[in-house]
Motif scaffolding. Structure first.
Motif, PDB file in Angstrom:
ATOM      1  N   SER A 105       0.662  -1.178  -0.219  1.00 29.59           N
ATOM      2  CA  SER A 105       0.087   0.115   0.195  1.00 29.59           C
ATOM      3  C   SER A 105       0.760   1.204   0.107  1.00 29.59           C
ATOM      4  N   LEU A 106       2.280   1.144   0.241  1.00 27.55           N
ATOM      5  CA  LEU A 106       3.226   2.312   0.489  1.00 27.55           C
ATOM      6  C   LEU A 106       3.550   2.603  -1.130  1.00 27.55           C
ATOM      7  N   THR A 107       3.771   3.991  -1.395  1.00 25.70           N
ATOM      8  CA  THR A 107       4.516   4.168  -2.479  1.00 25.70           C
ATOM      9  C   THR A 107       6.063   3.834  -2.698  1.00 25.70           C
ATOM     10  N   PRO A 108       6.851   3.622  -3.650  1.00 25.88           N
ATOM     11  CA  PRO A 108       8.118   3.314  -3.437  1.00 25.88           C
ATOM     12  C   PRO A 108       8.862   4.005  -2.807  1.00 25.88           C
ATOM     13  N   SER A 109       8.742   5.598  -2.930  1.00 32.32           N
ATOM     14  CA  SER A 109       9.562   6.624  -2.153  1.00 32.32           C
ATOM     15  C   SER A 109       9.271   6.366  -0.521  1.00 32.32           C
ATOM     16  N   SER A 110       8.082   6.200  -0.051  1.00 35.94           N
ATOM     17  CA  SER A 110       7.640   6.169   1.213  1.00 35.94           C
ATOM     18  C   SER A 110       8.181   4.850   1.688  1.00 35.94           C
ATOM     19  N   ALA A 111       8.400   3.617   1.058  1.00 40.31           N
ATOM     20  CA  ALA A 111       8.781   2.227   1.398  1.00 40.31           C
ATOM     21  C   ALA A 111      10.110   2.450   1.843  1.00 40.31           C
ATOM     22  N   VAL A 112      10.834   3.109   0.659  1.00 37.58           N
ATOM     23  CA  VAL A 112      12.200   3.353   1.084  1.00 37.58           C
ATOM     24  C   VAL A 112      12.486   4.203   2.318  1.00 37.58           C
ATOM     25  N   ALA A 113      11.930   5.273   2.412  1.00 37.31           N
ATOM     26  CA  ALA A 113      11.886   6.191   3.701  1.00 37.31           C
ATOM     27  C   ALA A 113      11.664   5.641   4.947  1.00 37.31           C
ATOM     28  N   LEU A 114      10.730   4.826   5.056  1.00 38.41           N
ATOM     29  CA  LEU A 114      10.253   3.981   6.232  1.00 38.41           C
ATOM     30  C   LEU A 114      11.193   3.003   6.730  1.00 38.41           C
ATOM     31  N   THR A 115      11.784   2.177   5.600  1.00 36.20           N
ATOM     32  CA  THR A 115      12.846   1.122   5.745  1.00 36.20           C
ATOM     33  C   THR A 115      14.059   1.907   6.342  1.00 36.20           C
ATOM     34  N   VAL A 160       9.137 -11.384  -0.360  1.00 37.70           N
ATOM     35  CA  VAL A 160      10.531 -11.090  -0.512  1.00 37.70           C
ATOM     36  C   VAL A 160      10.901 -10.266  -1.680  1.00 37.70           C
ATOM     37  N   ALA A 161      10.232 -10.339  -2.995  1.00 34.80           N
ATOM     38  CA  ALA A 161      10.423  -9.643  -4.044  1.00 34.80           C
ATOM     39  C   ALA A 161      10.253  -8.288  -3.919  1.00 34.80           C
ATOM     40  N   THR A 162       9.305  -7.785  -2.830  1.00 38.12           N
ATOM     41  CA  THR A 162       8.989  -6.379  -2.779  1.00 38.12           C
ATOM     42  C   THR A 162       9.957  -5.810  -1.587  1.00 38.12           C
ATOM     43  N   VAL A 163      10.360  -6.661  -0.999  1.00 43.48           N
ATOM     44  CA  VAL A 163      11.365  -6.284   0.050  1.00 43.48           C
ATOM     45  C   VAL A 163      12.755  -5.701  -0.681  1.00 43.48           C
ATOM     46  N   LEU A 164      13.242  -6.807  -1.711  1.00 40.00           N
ATOM     47  CA  LEU A 164      14.333  -6.645  -2.427  1.00 40.00           C
ATOM     48  C   LEU A 164      14.030  -5.336  -3.458  1.00 40.00           C
ATOM     49  N   ARG A 165      13.125  -5.276  -3.955  1.00 40.11           N
ATOM     50  CA  ARG A 165      12.784  -4.150  -4.699  1.00 40.11           C
ATOM     51  C   ARG A 165      13.005  -2.614  -4.014  1.00 40.11           C
ATOM     52  N   PHE A 171      19.798   1.251  -2.821  1.00 41.05           N
ATOM     53  CA  PHE A 171      21.176   1.407  -3.287  1.00 41.05           C
ATOM     54  C   PHE A 171      21.175   2.162  -4.532  1.00 41.05           C
ATOM     55  N   ASN A 172      20.114   2.346  -5.362  1.00 46.04           N
ATOM     56  CA  ASN A 172      20.639   3.237  -6.839  1.00 46.04           C
ATOM     57  C   ASN A 172      20.258   4.436  -6.219  1.00 46.04           C
ATOM     58  N   GLU A 173      20.129   5.058  -4.944  1.00 50.35           N
ATOM     59  CA  GLU A 173      20.323   6.505  -4.703  1.00 50.35           C
ATOM     60  C   GLU A 173      21.521   6.865  -4.513  1.00 50.35           C
TER      61      GLU A 173
END
Length: 381
Positions: A105-115, A160-165, A171-173
């Motif tokens: 339910s999170l956008t990629p940018s939100s998922a990265v920030a929360l992680t 797992v695939a979502t976590v890896l993404r 990493f790409n940042e």
């Protein structure tokens, strides 16, 4: 103050609070308060049990906030049931936090920030600096993400695939501000690899190590980009390359190929070549064929076209490129390179200039502009 220790303890402390009944958003705020208190107190009075200390302080901060909340009556039982201070639970909740932070339910940018906040232990200020955005903007992004996942239960297996993404996005940042996100992604992926026996987790870790090994050679002293073929390979990190190759070989031996293993295999072939002229482009094309089969990703098809141009000649590469949408990122730059290889300098110079206008960042734009100027200078002779 051992900042690395604090960051390594953060996910475990947060997981304990969540298992005790705290919702994610409130628990995460309480843990951050405890970390601030640790920075203040520990230099003069270091605790015997660092994790237990953090759990106790964070739980009390959570309870203080709970008492002041409008749901005071409903949550009063939590106050009465406060566990006695003592050694922290040995249960490791880090993996569950990974999956929670990568919630669909999170956008990629939100998922990265929360992680980065919940699992990585970075502060909002550090994350904001890394993304070159105001701290208030990042705070709002993290708050929204926490509200989104606050009611999510831990009773279903994660993807797992979502976590890896998410980790791949971190990493790409790369690097900006005072936080090296590439190194942070490697650290987090190592944590995940220690907890999940999955060949794609190993494949991603190998890919990160192999790419990161070339980091020192990617830019000149003036900050300009150095293409792979022109890099000083003596500056590559041989230890990271050896580790990445070993991890990849073990993953491939399990015969459960995935996209990150295929990408890592390409990176390993580049790392294995003593010089650019020694690169095994035929094998690289074969790995890109596997990657396209696995993902049908247009970017993988673009990279494959460039590899075909190296293995079978620039005209073969241009033919492969012509089958792709020319609006793809870096399509114009790839076409410019292949036209130059084919001897059509005028077309290549025009395309390099066009690609410079489309470049996503200043360093790449400057590099492509210099390529266009170089060819224009040759044509003017």
């Amino acid at each position: 103050m051992d900042e690395a220790l604090l960051r390594s303890l953060t996910p475990g402390v947060l997981g304990i609070l969540v298992r005790r009944g705290a919702d994610f958003a409130a628990a995460e705020d309480a843990v951050q308060d405890a970390l601030v208190e640790a920075v203040r107190v520990w230099p003069e009075d270091p605790p015997r049990d660092a994790k237990g200390w953090l759990v106790t302080v964070a739980w009390r901060r959570f309870l203080d906030a709970t008492r002041a909340d409008t749901a005071r009556r409903r949550r009063e039982d939590l106050v009465e049931e406060e566990p006695a201070a003592g050694p922290a639970s040995a249960v490791d909740d880090t993996l569950r936090l990974y999956f929670l932070c990568a919630h669909p339910s999170l956008t990629p940018s939100s998922a990265v920030a929360l992680t980065l906040r919940a699992v990585g232990g970075l502060t909002t200020r550090q994350i904001a600096r890394a993304y070159l955005v105001p701290e208030a903007t990042m705070a709002q992004r993290i708050s929204r993400a926490k509200r989104t996942v606050s009611g999510v239960r831990f009773d279903r297996p994660g993807d797992v695939a979502t976590v890896l993404r998410v980790l791949y996005l971190v990493f790409n940042e790369g690097y900006s501000g005072d936080v090296d996100l590439a190194a942070e992604a490697i650290r987090l992926t190592r944590q995940l690899a220690a907890r999940v026996d999955h060949p794609e987790v190993a494949g991603l870790l190998a890919l990160m190590l192999l790419h990161h090994a070339r980091r020192a050679a990617r830019t000149a002293p003036d900050g300009s980009l150095v293409p792979l073929a022109e890099q000083d390979r003596s500056r590559w990190d041989s230890a990271s390359i050896a580790e990445g190759v070993a991890i990849l070989q073990a993953a491939l031996a399990r015969d459960r190929l995935g996209e990150f293993q295929a990408q890592a295999a390409v990176a390993a072939l580049h790392a294995d070549a003593p010089g650019a002229e020694d690169t095994d482009w035929v094998q690289i094309v074969e790995w890109y064929d596997e990657l396209v089969r696995l993902t049908d990703n247009p970017v993988a098809r673009l990279n494959r076209a460039v590899a075909v141009g190296e293995a079978d000649g620039p005209r073969a590469g241009l033919t492969a490129l012509a089958a792709l949408d020319d609006s793809l990122p870096r399509h114009t730059a790839a076409a410019a390179y292949l036209h130059e290889r084919d001897g059509d300098l005028a077309t290549a110079a025009r395309l390099y200039a066009e690609a410079a206008h489309k470049a996503p960042d200043l360093a790449e734009r400057d590099h492509l502009t210099r390529q266009a100027a170089r060819l224009n200078a040759r044509l003017a002779r």
